[in-house]
Write a protein that holds these residues in place. Structure first.
Motif, PDB file in Angstrom:
ATOM      1  N   GLN A  20       0.823  -1.212   0.000  1.00  9.44           N
ATOM      2  CA  GLN A  20       0.000   0.000   0.000  1.00  9.44           C
ATOM      3  C   GLN A  20       0.857   1.263   0.000  1.00  9.44           C
ATOM      4  N   ASP A  21       2.039   1.210   0.616  1.00 10.43           N
ATOM      5  CA  ASP A  21       2.923   2.375   0.650  1.00 10.43           C
ATOM      6  C   ASP A  21       3.645   2.603  -0.675  1.00 10.43           C
ATOM      7  N   LYS A  22       3.675   1.596  -1.531  1.00  6.45           N
ATOM      8  CA  LYS A  22       4.480   1.682  -2.755  1.00  6.45           C
ATOM      9  C   LYS A  22       3.657   2.017  -4.002  1.00  6.45           C
ATOM     10  N   ILE A  23       2.337   1.837  -3.949  1.00  9.21           N
ATOM     11  CA  ILE A  23       1.519   2.085  -5.141  1.00  9.21           C
ATOM     12  C   ILE A  23       0.451   3.125  -4.827  1.00  9.21           C
ATOM     13  N   ILE A  24      -0.111   3.659  -5.901  1.00  8.77           N
ATOM     14  CA  ILE A  24      -1.104   4.730  -5.756  1.00  8.77           C
ATOM     15  C   ILE A  24      -2.479   4.168  -5.428  1.00  8.77           C
ATOM     16  N   SER A  25      -2.894   3.089  -6.107  1.00 11.49           N
ATOM     17  CA  SER A  25      -4.234   2.531  -5.925  1.00 11.49           C
ATOM     18  C   SER A  25      -4.163   1.013  -5.876  1.00 11.49           C
ATOM     19  N   PHE A  26      -5.052   0.429  -5.080  1.00 14.53           N
ATOM     20  CA  PHE A  26      -5.119  -1.019  -4.966  1.00 14.53           C
ATOM     21  C   PHE A  26      -6.016  -1.650  -6.029  1.00 14.53           C
ATOM     22  N   ASP A  27      -6.626  -0.853  -6.858  1.00 15.80           N
ATOM     23  CA  ASP A  27      -7.558  -1.404  -7.844  1.00 15.80           C
ATOM     24  C   ASP A  27      -6.871  -2.359  -8.808  1.00 15.80           C
ATOM     25  N   SER A  28      -5.640  -2.045  -9.208  1.00 18.48           N
ATOM     26  CA  SER A  28      -4.945  -2.927 -10.139  1.00 18.48           C
ATOM     27  C   SER A  28      -4.592  -4.261  -9.480  1.00 18.48           C
ATOM     28  N   ILE A  29      -4.325  -4.260  -8.174  1.00 21.55           N
ATOM     29  CA  ILE A  29      -4.073  -5.509  -7.462  1.00 21.55           C
ATOM     30  C   ILE A  29      -5.349  -6.334  -7.388  1.00 21.55           C
ATOM     31  N   PHE A  30      -6.469  -5.665  -7.176  1.00 18.64           N
ATOM     32  CA  PHE A  30      -7.751  -6.361  -7.105  1.00 18.64           C
ATOM     33  C   PHE A  30      -8.068  -7.068  -8.420  1.00 18.64           C
ATOM     34  N   ASN A  31      -7.579  -6.507  -9.512  1.00 18.17           N
ATOM     35  CA  ASN A  31      -7.835  -7.098 -10.829  1.00 18.17           C
ATOM     36  C   ASN A  31      -6.781  -8.125 -11.228  1.00 18.17           C
ATOM     37  N   THR A  32      -5.829  -8.423 -10.310  1.00 21.29           N
ATOM     38  CA  THR A  32      -4.752  -9.404 -10.556  1.00 21.29           C
ATOM     39  C   THR A  32      -4.088  -9.184 -11.913  1.00 21.29           C
ATOM     40  N   SER A  33      -3.593  -7.964 -12.123  1.00 21.15           N
ATOM     41  CA  SER A  33      -2.950  -7.648 -13.394  1.00 21.15           C
ATOM     42  C   SER A  33      -1.585  -8.311 -13.489  1.00 21.15           C
ATOM     43  N   GLU A  34      -1.251  -8.773 -14.692  1.00 19.73           N
ATOM     44  CA  GLU A  34       0.051  -9.398 -14.933  1.00 19.73           C
ATOM     45  C   GLU A  34       1.167  -8.356 -14.992  1.00 19.73           C
ATOM     46  N   THR A  35       0.827  -7.106 -15.157  1.00 21.38           N
ATOM     47  CA  THR A  35       1.825  -6.050 -15.321  1.00 21.38           C
ATOM     48  C   THR A  35       1.676  -5.007 -14.218  1.00 21.38           C
ATOM     49  N   LEU A  36       2.780  -4.342 -13.930  1.00 22.00           N
ATOM     50  CA  LEU A  36       2.777  -3.228 -12.986  1.00 22.00           C
ATOM     51  C   LEU A  36       3.002  -1.943 -13.767  1.00 22.00           C
ATOM     52  N   PRO A  37       1.975  -1.133 -14.002  1.00 25.04           N
ATOM     53  CA  PRO A  37       2.156   0.140 -14.713  1.00 25.04           C
ATOM     54  C   PRO A  37       3.078   1.068 -13.917  1.00 25.04           C
ATOM     55  N   LEU A  38       3.974   1.718 -14.611  1.00 26.01           N
ATOM     56  CA  LEU A  38       4.885   2.642 -13.922  1.00 26.01           C
ATOM     57  C   LEU A  38       4.118   3.777 -13.272  1.00 26.01           C
ATOM     58  N   SER A  39       2.952   4.089 -13.836  1.00 26.92           N
ATOM     59  CA  SER A  39       2.149   5.169 -13.262  1.00 26.92           C
ATOM     60  C   SER A  39       1.577   4.785 -11.898  1.00 26.92           C
ATOM     61  N   GLN A  40       1.561   3.477 -11.564  1.00 24.77           N
ATOM     62  CA  GLN A  40       1.036   3.035 -10.279  1.00 24.77           C
ATOM     63  C   GLN A  40       2.061   3.154  -9.152  1.00 24.77           C
ATOM     64  N   ILE A  41       3.350   3.326  -9.487  1.00 21.62           N
ATOM     65  CA  ILE A  41       4.379   3.472  -8.452  1.00 21.62           C
ATOM     66  C   ILE A  41       4.247   4.845  -7.807  1.00 21.62           C
ATOM     67  N   ASN A  42       4.169   4.870  -6.498  1.00 23.79           N
ATOM     68  CA  ASN A  42       4.000   6.113  -5.757  1.00 23.79           C
ATOM     69  C   ASN A  42       5.340   6.853  -5.695  1.00 23.79           C
ATOM     70  N   SER A  43       5.543   7.792  -6.601  1.00 24.57           N
ATOM     71  CA  SER A  43       6.808   8.530  -6.687  1.00 24.57           C
ATOM     72  C   SER A  43       6.820   9.790  -5.832  1.00 24.57           C
ATOM     73  N   SER A  44       5.823   9.929  -4.959  1.00 28.59           N
ATOM     74  CA  SER A  44       5.790  11.118  -4.101  1.00 28.59           C
ATOM     75  C   SER A  44       6.760  10.995  -2.929  1.00 28.59           C
ATOM     76  N   THR A  45       7.267   9.803  -2.671  1.00 26.19           N
ATOM     77  CA  THR A  45       8.237   9.590  -1.600  1.00 26.19           C
ATOM     78  C   THR A  45       9.618   9.396  -2.213  1.00 26.19           C
ATOM     79  N   PRO A  46      10.698   9.642  -1.471  1.00 23.26           N
ATOM     80  CA  PRO A  46      12.053   9.434  -2.017  1.00 23.26           C
ATOM     81  C   PRO A  46      12.281   7.997  -2.496  1.00 23.26           C
TER      82      PRO A  46
END
Length: 725
Positions: free
Chosen positions: A76-102
């Motif tokens: 939860q601390d590393k991604i923006i939304s859990f919706d993609s996890i709920f959908n069991t996606s085979e890929t991790l979109p770069l836009s889902q990585i929470n880049s607001s932290t160092p």
């Protein structure tokens, strides 16, 4: 609790339904008693092994509720939304990585660098395969960001020796490529241990003794010879105290005269006295010595000659003086400093004492440690850091597999959906025209069967082999019959990867399988009993005939007893008459019924025979449960998880023809009969039936039965008279 949960009653349990990402996020607030499973093993599952190893942070081989909650919180601390996890996606979109932290920003940069290194500049997502390829590419590089360095040929000879010696004496860690290497902590500890050891050796070298540079060798010889020399002087004192015991203090002849194979045992000779025992309080250092100790005594004599009044003899006082002169030296050696031990993957295999002092002096130089620190600093600045790759790998795997873990742990949704399979279902077992899909892993059959017996499931324990590999499974048979399910039968097990294994049934837990089996079970039991009785009767009669034949051949004078034979024939006639009377009575009772009552009679007989068996089987089938089966495989289940008749029919499928198939009922191997013969016998049966019906309808059958009953007492009297005659 502010969150609104949704539950569904499945398998006798209230199971939580995951309808949105908020259900996953709020799992820490769900009572653990409402989770279907409390823990599960990391082996024997159809699940990504790397994900299970990441979840098992304490490496105890089990996944528990806190492990899953920690994984949810970490993700939860590393991604923006859990919706993609709920959908069991085979890929991790770069836009889902929470880049607001160092850390998130660094992960995003690393992800883009990985895609560039894989020639995927225009791709905006990461996959598990991308991570694996990046790990393989970077593993072959010296500077790959894992901060662990093996003794690579790219390094200088001195640095290679530094790393190799550190691995031997301090331990090692596995780097990205799987090679043994050292990190900065191991290198620093290694150098500190070397310096401590050198300081101790310096103090020893500066200690003054009468023997100078030979002090170390003399001290080692003293430690080796002290028990034998002390024993010698003790025996001499005993010989002086009791001269009559001198012979007993020396070597018995039986210890030095070869027996059996003619060879002397060195181990036994080494335990004998150092020299011949006499009353003289000196040890001859030249003559009469135990052969196994002579070389060491000779070297000791050479080194301490300056301390002996007679260079060929050693007195008790001289022996004590030599030890006393090395007392300070001995105390310093016994004060050997302990080296610092680290918790490492590869334990050290050697001691610093085994390394030449010249090499230790060279390696303890701060220049090599400084060079290693610079290597670590350069490795830490690698654009694609190994630590960041591992974090990305964990994020990609959790993003891909976390939801499937939840529907196989918090609830058993995958198990109750026909189109999916649960994580504990390892494959399909094809045997006896059926396919069993509930196949679980087994470690120990005897231990597993003790607990699994409470599941009320019919279980086949199979030993599966393929290309020299072996695995044990337990397959639940939940449909069809069990007549032909016996130990030793062979089948084929297809695992979830499509590999086929030869399966052999080695143990069976017999339980009711279906209602169909319960219906026919009484008739099958009666058939088996009748068959067994007929076989016993035929066997006994055959034995009697054989004995009678032997007696007749041995004694030809035996004559035929007509009276005895008449009695036997009369008894057979009575039996046949009784059977005929019983059948006539039964048929009379049946024919006396109305036509619509006849089917009810047969239905009643069917219910009387099959009813109890069906009721008992139905009650047992209702008690079938998945819990004990999984408990036996290492799970901890909160409830029983019932398996009803409908689910049982889905877990084991029987052979069925395709819907568009045609069946040709003409069997070429079936024996053919002449049609005219068949028609003839059918006509005879029909005639007999019509005649019997007419006789019954006109009353002739009733009069015959009445007359037969009146004549029966007279027949019995006549028969008894004949038997008497």
């Amino acid at each position: 609790m502010s969150h609104m949960w949704t539950f569904q009653r499945v398998g006798g349990l209230d199971q939580v339904v995951f309808k949105s990402a908020r259900d996953i996020i709020n799992l820490p607030d769900l009572d653990p008693k409402l989770w279907v499973a409390l823990s599960c093993p990391t082996t024997g599952l159809d699940f990504d092994e790397r994900t299970l190893s990441l979840l098992d942070s304490d490496n105890d081989g089990r996944i528990r509720i806190p492990d899953i909650l920690d994984a949810i919180s970490w993700t939860q601390d590393k991604i923006i939304s859990f919706d993609s996890i709920f959908n069991t996606s085979e890929t991790l979109p770069l836009s889902q990585i929470n880049s607001s932290t160092p850390q998130g920003k660094k992960l995003s940069v690393t992800a883009q660098s990985i895609l560039v290194s894989l020639n995927k500049k225009n791709v905006d997502y990461l996959t598990q395969d991308d991570i694996q390829q990046s790990i393989k590419i970077n593993a072959d590089k010296l500077y790959n960001g894992d901060l662990i360095f093996p003794a690579s040929s790219e390094l200088s000879p001195n640095m290679q020796m530094f790393i190799t010696t550190a691995i031997k004496t301090t331990g090692a860690q596995k780097d990205m490529s799987g090679q043994d290497g050292i990190d900065l902590n191991i290198a620093t500890t290694f150098v500190n241990n070397l310096k401590t050891w050198l300081e101790w050796q310096t103090k020893i070298a500066n200690t003054q003794t009468p023997f100078g540079e030979n002090s170390t060798e003399i001290w080692k010889l003293i430690q080796l010879l002290k028990p034998k020399i002390d024993d010698y002087f003790l025996r001499v004192e005993l010989a002086q105290y009791a001269p009559q015991a001198q012979a007993a203090l020396n070597v018995d002849e039986k210890y030095i005269v070869p027996i059996q194979n003619g060879l002397l045992s060195e181990d036994e000779l080494a335990e004998l006295p150092l020299s011949k025992i006499s009353t003289t309080n000196t040890l001859d250092l030249v003559n009469g010595l135990n052969p196994l100790w002579k070389a060491k005594i000779s070297r000791f004599k050479t080194l301490v000659e300056s301390s002996l009044s007679n260079p060929d003899q050693l007195t008790l006082q001289e022996w004590q003086n030599i030890q006393q002169s090395l007392q300070a030296y001995t105390a310093l050696i016994n004060a050997k400093p302990e080296v610092v031990q680290l918790t490492v993957e590869i334990e050290p295999s050697a001691s610093i004492d085994d390394i030449p002092i010249s090499i230790i002096t060279n390696l303890a130089n701060n220049d090599l440690l400084t060079e290693f620190e610079q290597m670590v600093e350069q490795d830490n600045q690698t654009p694609i850091s190994a630590s960041d790759i591992l974090v990305l790998e964990k994020l990609v795997l959790f993003h891909k597999h976390l939801y499937r873990l939840l529907v196989n742990f918090v609830s058993f949704a995958d198990f109750f959906l026909p189109e999916t399979r649960a994580a504990f279902q390892l494959g399909k077992l094809y045997i006896d025209g059926r396919c069993a899909t509930l196949c679980v892993a087994v470690d120990n059959i005897a231990k597993h069967a003790t607990m699994a017996n409470y599941s009320e499931l019919c279980l086949l324990y199979c030993e599966c082999t393929r290309h020299g590999e072996k695995q044990l499974i337990a397959a639940a048979m939940t449909a069809g019959q069990g007549d032909l399910l016996i130990e030793g039968r062979n089948g084929v097990f297809i695992d979830n990867e499509g590999n086929d294994w030869d399966a052999n049934v080695v143990k069976i837990i017999t339980k009711p399988i279906s209602i169909q089996q319960a219906i026919w079970a009484p008739y099958q039991r009666m058939g088996r009993v009748i068959t067994e009785q007929i076989n016993k009767w035929a066997s006994s009669k055959d034995t009697d005939v054989e004995k009678s034949s032997e007696q007749a051949l041995q004694n030809p004078a035996n004559k035929f007893d007509i009276g005895k034979s008449v009695g036997i024939f009369a008894a057979i006639g009575l039996a046949i008459g009784a059977i005929g009377t019983a059948l006539a009575t039964i048929f009379q009772a049946i024919f006396a019924l109305a036509w619509w009552q006849v089917p009810l009679v047969f239905i009643g007989l069917f219910l009387i025979i099959s009813g109890p068996s069906v009721i008992l089987a139905w009650l047992k089938l209702r008690r079938r449960t998945l819990g004990p089966l999984l408990e036996a495989s290492g799970w901890a289940i909160n409830g029983q998880v019932k398996i009803n008749l409908m689910l049982g029919s889905l877990l084991t499928s029987k052979a069925q023809l395709p819907t568009n198939a045609k069946r040709n009922l003409r069997d070429p191997m079936k024996q053919r009969h002449n049609k005219l013969v068949i028609i003839f016998w059918l006509a005879i049966l029909l005639g007999v039936g019509v005649t019997g019906s007419w006789l019954w309808h006109e009353g002739y059958l009733d009069r015959y039965i009445e007359q037969h009953n009146q004549e029966q007492p007279q027949n019995k009297t006549d028969t008894n008279a004949n038997i008497g005659k």
